[in-house]
Design a protein around this motif. Sequence first.
Motif, PDB file in Angstrom:
ATOM      1  N   ASN A   1      11.863   1.475  -5.209  1.00  0.00           N
ATOM      2  CA  ASN A   1      11.129   0.752  -4.677  1.00  0.00           C
ATOM      3  C   ASN A   1      10.054   0.171  -5.852  1.00  0.00           C
ATOM      4  O   ASN A   1       9.996   1.122  -6.776  1.00  0.00           O
ATOM      5  N   ALA A   2       9.677  -0.976  -5.745  1.00  0.00           N
ATOM      6  CA  ALA A   2       9.019  -1.509  -6.922  1.00  0.00           C
ATOM      7  C   ALA A   2       7.810  -2.586  -6.375  1.00  0.00           C
ATOM      8  O   ALA A   2       7.881  -3.155  -5.382  1.00  0.00           O
ATOM      9  N   VAL A   3       6.835  -2.693  -7.167  1.00  0.00           N
ATOM     10  CA  VAL A   3       5.823  -3.623  -6.935  1.00  0.00           C
ATOM     11  C   VAL A   3       5.493  -4.323  -8.189  1.00  0.00           C
ATOM     12  O   VAL A   3       5.322  -3.559  -9.141  1.00  0.00           O
TER      13      VAL A   3
ATOM     14  N   ASN B   1       0.889  -1.018   0.045  1.00  0.00           N
ATOM     15  CA  ASN B   1       0.076  -0.132   0.063  1.00  0.00           C
ATOM     16  C   ASN B   1       0.868   1.194  -0.003  1.00  0.00           C
ATOM     17  O   ASN B   1       0.447   2.208  -0.571  1.00  0.00           O
ATOM     18  N   ALA B   2       1.932   1.279   0.751  1.00  0.00           N
ATOM     19  CA  ALA B   2       2.783   2.559   0.846  1.00  0.00           C
ATOM     20  C   ALA B   2       3.563   2.640  -0.400  1.00  0.00           C
ATOM     21  O   ALA B   2       3.547   4.072  -0.940  1.00  0.00           O
ATOM     22  N   TYR B   3       3.787   1.651  -0.932  1.00  0.00           N
ATOM     23  CA  TYR B   3       4.713   1.983  -2.488  1.00  0.00           C
ATOM     24  C   TYR B   3       3.462   2.325  -3.565  1.00  0.00           C
ATOM     25  O   TYR B   3       3.871   3.044  -4.354  1.00  0.00           O
ATOM     26  N   LEU B   4       2.184   1.541  -3.357  1.00  0.00           N
ATOM     27  CA  LEU B   4       1.180   2.057  -4.536  1.00  0.00           C
ATOM     28  C   LEU B   4       0.735   3.491  -4.070  1.00  0.00           C
ATOM     29  O   LEU B   4       0.592   4.146  -5.190  1.00  0.00           O
TER      30      LEU B   4
ATOM     31  N   ILE C   1       9.564  -5.019  -3.895  1.00  0.00           N
ATOM     32  CA  ILE C   1      11.135  -4.617  -3.596  1.00  0.00           C
ATOM     33  C   ILE C   1      11.522  -3.327  -3.096  1.00  0.00           C
ATOM     34  O   ILE C   1      10.953  -2.437  -3.465  1.00  0.00           O
ATOM     35  N   ARG C   2      12.067  -3.299  -1.793  1.00  0.00           N
ATOM     36  CA  ARG C   2      12.492  -2.149  -1.164  1.00  0.00           C
ATOM     37  C   ARG C   2      13.885  -1.659  -1.876  1.00  0.00           C
ATOM     38  O   ARG C   2      14.802  -2.596  -1.973  1.00  0.00           O
ATOM     39  N   GLY C   3      13.914  -0.554  -2.320  1.00  0.00           N
ATOM     40  CA  GLY C   3      14.953  -0.207  -3.191  1.00  0.00           C
ATOM     41  C   GLY C   3      16.498  -0.228  -2.338  1.00  0.00           C
ATOM     42  O   GLY C   3      17.386  -0.249  -2.961  1.00  0.00           O
TER      43      GLY C   3
ATOM     44  N   SER D   1       3.220  -3.007 -13.135  1.00  0.00           N
ATOM     45  CA  SER D   1       4.591  -2.796 -12.739  1.00  0.00           C
ATOM     46  C   SER D   1       4.440  -1.314 -12.003  1.00  0.00           C
ATOM     47  O   SER D   1       3.892  -0.576 -12.874  1.00  0.00           O
ATOM     48  N   TYR D   2       4.839  -1.235 -10.900  1.00  0.00           N
ATOM     49  CA  TYR D   2       5.118   0.205 -10.474  1.00  0.00           C
ATOM     50  C   TYR D   2       6.639   0.252  -9.972  1.00  0.00           C
ATOM     51  O   TYR D   2       7.046  -0.700  -9.288  1.00  0.00           O
ATOM     52  N   TRP D   3       7.030   1.070 -10.121  1.00  0.00           N
ATOM     53  CA  TRP D   3       8.502   1.677  -9.830  1.00  0.00           C
ATOM     54  C   TRP D   3       8.725   3.060  -9.363  1.00  0.00           C
ATOM     55  O   TRP D   3       7.987   3.969 -10.100  1.00  0.00           O
ATOM     56  N   SER D   4       9.646   3.194  -8.323  1.00  0.00           N
ATOM     57  CA  SER D   4       9.928   4.756  -7.995  1.00  0.00           C
ATOM     58  C   SER D   4      11.328   5.056  -8.305  1.00  0.00           C
ATOM     59  O   SER D   4      11.941   4.050  -8.427  1.00  0.00           O
ATOM     60  N   PRO D   5      11.880   6.195  -8.456  1.00  0.00           N
ATOM     61  CA  PRO D   5      13.156   6.549  -8.390  1.00  0.00           C
ATOM     62  C   PRO D   5      14.018   6.255  -7.403  1.00  0.00           C
ATOM     63  O   PRO D   5      15.223   5.978  -7.361  1.00  0.00           O
ATOM     64  N   ARG D   6      13.164   5.728  -6.102  1.00  0.00           N
ATOM     65  CA  ARG D   6      13.968   5.388  -4.909  1.00  0.00           C
ATOM     66  C   ARG D   6      14.309   3.840  -5.251  1.00  0.00           C
ATOM     67  O   ARG D   6      14.661   3.201  -4.189  1.00  0.00           O
TER      68      ARG D   6
END
Length: 162
Positions: free
Chosen positions: A84-86, A16-19, A146-148, A77-82
């Motif tokens: 973090n991914a789902v 939930n936090a990553y989304l 996945i925690r970046g 697929s969700y991805w952040s510059p940090r």
Amino acid sequence: MATTVPTFSMIEGQFNAYLREIVYATMTTVDAKGRPRARVLIAVWEQLDQGPQGWLATYKTPVKAAHLANNPHATFSYWSPRQNAVAIDTVTEWVHDIETKQYVWQLYERSSPTGVGYDLGNFWHGGPADPKLHVLRLNPWRIQVIRGRDLQSRIWRAPDAD
């Protein structure tokens, strides 16, 4: 190294936090020749007794409809510059009844303050009964978070996933 978790609740908070952080997903489907196609969109997710379930308010484009008719599997697929991914592997199903469309419409509205939903009325002016509004039920069978900062990876699989 990936760790498999026995229950979705073990990754639900991170999921939930990553989304909320990322919001937009890349949805990938494949055509009849096995070639992938990606598009960026916003799905909403909820936790039910049997596990997580997603919903996608969308246009039923010829490409998306053909891909899913041939193979109902899709990956979100969700991805952040940090970093973090789902990754969410799903089986999709078109849902046509007005009750479900109303439910999904309200779910997007309720999700808006958390940064995951949005006002569907910006795209479908006729409300839940708009003939251009289509809804996909997203039944996850595998979710990986996945925690970046250390690439910690945890994977949940639905009990009926093969």
